[in-house]
Motif scaffolding. Sequence first.
Motif, PDB file in Angstrom:
ATOM      1  N   ALA A 204      20.186  -1.535  33.444  1.00  0.00           N
ATOM      2  CA  ALA A 204      20.362  -1.122  32.045  1.00  0.00           C
ATOM      3  C   ALA A 204      21.147  -2.207  31.321  1.00  0.00           C
ATOM      4  N   ILE A 205      21.155  -2.121  30.012  1.00  0.00           N
ATOM      5  CA  ILE A 205      21.964  -3.013  29.189  1.00  0.00           C
ATOM      6  C   ILE A 205      23.019  -2.180  28.470  1.00  0.00           C
ATOM      7  N   SER A 206      24.238  -2.703  28.415  1.00  0.00           N
ATOM      8  CA  SER A 206      25.325  -2.001  27.728  1.00  0.00           C
ATOM      9  C   SER A 206      25.463  -2.517  26.302  1.00  0.00           C
ATOM     10  N   VAL A 207      25.685  -1.606  25.389  1.00  0.00           N
ATOM     11  CA  VAL A 207      25.992  -1.931  24.002  1.00  0.00           C
ATOM     12  C   VAL A 207      27.441  -1.545  23.775  1.00  0.00           C
ATOM     13  N   PHE A 208      28.255  -2.532  23.421  1.00  0.00           N
ATOM     14  CA  PHE A 208      29.687  -2.311  23.288  1.00  0.00           C
ATOM     15  C   PHE A 208      30.057  -2.063  21.820  1.00  0.00           C
ATOM     16  N   GLY A 209      30.211  -0.805  21.487  1.00  0.00           N
ATOM     17  CA  GLY A 209      30.611  -0.439  20.139  1.00  0.00           C
ATOM     18  C   GLY A 209      29.441  -0.080  19.253  1.00  0.00           C
ATOM     19  N   THR A 210      29.466   1.128  18.722  1.00  0.00           N
ATOM     20  CA  THR A 210      28.419   1.590  17.799  1.00  0.00           C
ATOM     21  C   THR A 210      29.019   2.093  16.495  1.00  0.00           C
ATOM     22  N   ASP A 211      30.305   1.776  16.277  1.00  0.00           N
ATOM     23  CA  ASP A 211      30.993   2.287  15.091  1.00  0.00           C
ATOM     24  C   ASP A 211      31.523   1.167  14.205  1.00  0.00           C
ATOM     25  N   TYR A 212      30.887  -0.007  14.304  1.00  0.00           N
ATOM     26  CA  TYR A 212      31.276  -1.119  13.434  1.00  0.00           C
ATOM     27  C   TYR A 212      30.743  -0.881  12.018  1.00  0.00           C
ATOM     28  N   PRO A 213      31.379  -1.473  11.010  1.00  0.00           N
ATOM     29  CA  PRO A 213      30.904  -1.305   9.625  1.00  0.00           C
ATOM     30  C   PRO A 213      29.689  -2.182   9.339  1.00  0.00           C
ATOM     31  N   ARG A 215      25.003  -2.214   9.453  1.00  0.00           N
ATOM     32  CA  ARG A 215      23.893  -1.341   9.049  1.00  0.00           C
ATOM     33  C   ARG A 215      23.493  -0.329  10.126  1.00  0.00           C
ATOM     34  N   ASP A 216      23.741  -0.624  11.413  1.00  0.00           N
ATOM     35  CA  ASP A 216      23.427   0.369  12.444  1.00  0.00           C
ATOM     36  C   ASP A 216      24.612   0.628  13.374  1.00  0.00           C
ATOM     37  N   GLY A 217      25.779   0.132  13.001  1.00  0.00           N
ATOM     38  CA  GLY A 217      26.982   0.392  13.783  1.00  0.00           C
ATOM     39  C   GLY A 217      27.249  -0.587  14.904  1.00  0.00           C
ATOM     40  N   THR A 218      26.297  -1.495  15.177  1.00  0.00           N
ATOM     41  CA  THR A 218      26.511  -2.485  16.228  1.00  0.00           C
ATOM     42  C   THR A 218      26.782  -3.856  15.603  1.00  0.00           C
ATOM     43  N   CYS A 219      27.343  -4.742  16.406  1.00  0.00           N
ATOM     44  CA  CYS A 219      27.720  -6.065  15.909  1.00  0.00           C
ATOM     45  C   CYS A 219      26.502  -6.835  15.412  1.00  0.00           C
ATOM     46  N   ILE A 220      26.724  -7.647  14.398  1.00  0.00           N
ATOM     47  CA  ILE A 220      25.669  -8.501  13.840  1.00  0.00           C
ATOM     48  C   ILE A 220      26.022  -9.953  14.140  1.00  0.00           C
ATOM     49  N   ARG A 221      25.036 -10.693  14.640  1.00  0.00           N
ATOM     50  CA  ARG A 221      25.245 -12.082  15.005  1.00  0.00           C
ATOM     51  C   ARG A 221      24.125 -12.954  14.441  1.00  0.00           C
ATOM     52  N   ASP A 222      24.465 -14.207  14.231  1.00  0.00           N
ATOM     53  CA  ASP A 222      23.527 -15.230  13.755  1.00  0.00           C
ATOM     54  C   ASP A 222      22.958 -15.917  14.995  1.00  0.00           C
ATOM     55  N   PHE A 223      21.784 -15.475  15.427  1.00  0.00           N
ATOM     56  CA  PHE A 223      21.169 -16.014  16.646  1.00  0.00           C
ATOM     57  C   PHE A 223      20.409 -17.297  16.311  1.00  0.00           C
ATOM     58  N   ILE A 224      20.798 -18.395  16.959  1.00  0.00           N
ATOM     59  CA  ILE A 224      20.173 -19.690  16.709  1.00  0.00           C
ATOM     60  C   ILE A 224      19.456 -20.161  17.972  1.00  0.00           C
ATOM     61  N   HIS A 225      18.220 -20.595  17.802  1.00  0.00           N
ATOM     62  CA  HIS A 225      17.433 -21.089  18.941  1.00  0.00           C
ATOM     63  C   HIS A 225      18.075 -22.360  19.486  1.00  0.00           C
ATOM     64  N   VAL A 276      19.485   1.844  27.742  1.00  0.00           N
ATOM     65  CA  VAL A 276      20.632   1.287  27.024  1.00  0.00           C
ATOM     66  C   VAL A 276      21.814   2.219  27.242  1.00  0.00           C
ATOM     67  N   VAL A 277      22.932   1.655  27.665  1.00  0.00           N
ATOM     68  CA  VAL A 277      24.158   2.428  27.875  1.00  0.00           C
ATOM     69  C   VAL A 277      25.141   2.074  26.761  1.00  0.00           C
ATOM     70  N   TYR A 278      25.613   3.081  26.069  1.00  0.00           N
ATOM     71  CA  TYR A 278      26.518   2.850  24.948  1.00  0.00           C
ATOM     72  C   TYR A 278      27.962   2.995  25.419  1.00  0.00           C
ATOM     73  N   SER A 279      28.762   1.958  25.152  1.00  0.00           N
ATOM     74  CA  SER A 279      30.153   1.927  25.580  1.00  0.00           C
ATOM     75  C   SER A 279      31.051   1.637  24.381  1.00  0.00           C
ATOM     76  N   GLY A 280      32.355   1.669  24.625  1.00  0.00           N
ATOM     77  CA  GLY A 280      33.311   1.385  23.568  1.00  0.00           C
ATOM     78  C   GLY A 280      33.363  -0.093  23.238  1.00  0.00           C
ATOM     79  N   ARG A 281      34.073  -0.421  22.188  1.00  0.00           N
ATOM     80  CA  ARG A 281      34.210  -1.811  21.762  1.00  0.00           C
ATOM     81  C   ARG A 281      34.884  -2.659  22.834  1.00  0.00           C
ATOM     82  N   ARG A 282      34.522  -3.936  22.863  1.00  0.00           N
ATOM     83  CA  ARG A 282      35.202  -4.909  23.717  1.00  0.00           C
ATOM     84  C   ARG A 282      36.260  -5.638  22.903  1.00  0.00           C
ATOM     85  N   GLU A 283      37.361  -5.950  23.529  1.00  0.00           N
ATOM     86  CA  GLU A 283      38.398  -6.718  22.850  1.00  0.00           C
ATOM     87  C   GLU A 283      37.868  -8.111  22.523  1.00  0.00           C
TER      88      GLU A 283
END
Length: 348
Positions: A204-213, A215-225, A276-283
């Motif tokens: 499975a894959i873990s998602v750390f944090g679903t309560d961020y401000p 659009r869907d509560g998860t972290c947003i990143r600029d993914f560059i090839h 997908v396993v939902y977990s708390g935020r990572r420091e």
Amino acid sequence: MTVLVTGGAGYIGSHMVWALLDAGERVVVLDRLSTGFDWAVAPAAKLIVGDVGDLDLVAAIIDQHEIETIFHFAGSVVVPESVTDPLGYYLNNTANTRTLIEAAVRGGVRHFIFSSTAAVYGATGSDPVREDAPLRPETPYGMSKLMSEMMLRDAAAAHGFTYTSLRYFNVSGADPLGRTGQSTPGATHLLKVACETALGKRPAISVFGTDYPTRDGTCIRDFIHVADLVEAHLLALKRLRAGGSNLVANCGYGRGFSVLELIDSVRRMSGMDFPVVYSGRREGDMPTVIADPSLAMRELGWKPQHDDLDRIVSDALAWEARLARHDLRKSIAHRRGPEQSPVRRKAS
């Protein structure tokens, strides 16, 4: 003229080596192989197994191979790990970079291109971040890289070499030609983990944090090839050789995707569903980190060619499938004996 690539057996470094060779450069790689692999180094490059913190070794390499430029990728990159092992990160990222710079100064190296990070900014807000934003790293990883940038700036001013520091956002994907990719076992890169899960390498894959401000509560990143990233490095080398001044620039696309959006792309491109396993935020995780890449585009003439999330994911999936076949062949060869191993081993 010869180019030295530290960490050239690792993820980004191995892509850089291929790109430099494709451009007709002579390349020497220095890597201690703690997370990289000798087989990931392009055959035309010379691999030296050793540590960038070994001043005598680096000085000898610079002298013997007449090194003109150093691309410095070697270092530790796991943000949460830096929180639990700050001294290790200050040693490997900061102290060893200081040693490398000293060797470069002693050996008369003309140009230095440094692998930095968006983590030097700390919390950036939702808007794309520019290079003149406040530098407030919130983790030892970000601080270790910022300290290295400061040393590089001061040493260049004192000793007359020129440098470019590129601040990476979320590097992802793999060589479009399938020659290299992210290969480290247990890697924490989000796309790497998602691809391994899609192909059954992880349960499975873990998602750390679903309560961020966001659009869907998860972290947003600029993914560059990664292919676009190494192209920016090639352009930085060209600019420095043409007499360009020192430069610090962001490398990202200027738009972001959430963790869940990336997972959806992996599901779509692989045709596989996975848990997908939902977990708390990572420091140390920031809600949103997006680049303003206009400086790199203007100063380097950089024009990304792979700015598409599905393309990034497709290349990563293709490499993961190739790596699985490679691991299977290696396992079979190990059972048969080392004399039949198909894995190239190269050392000096």
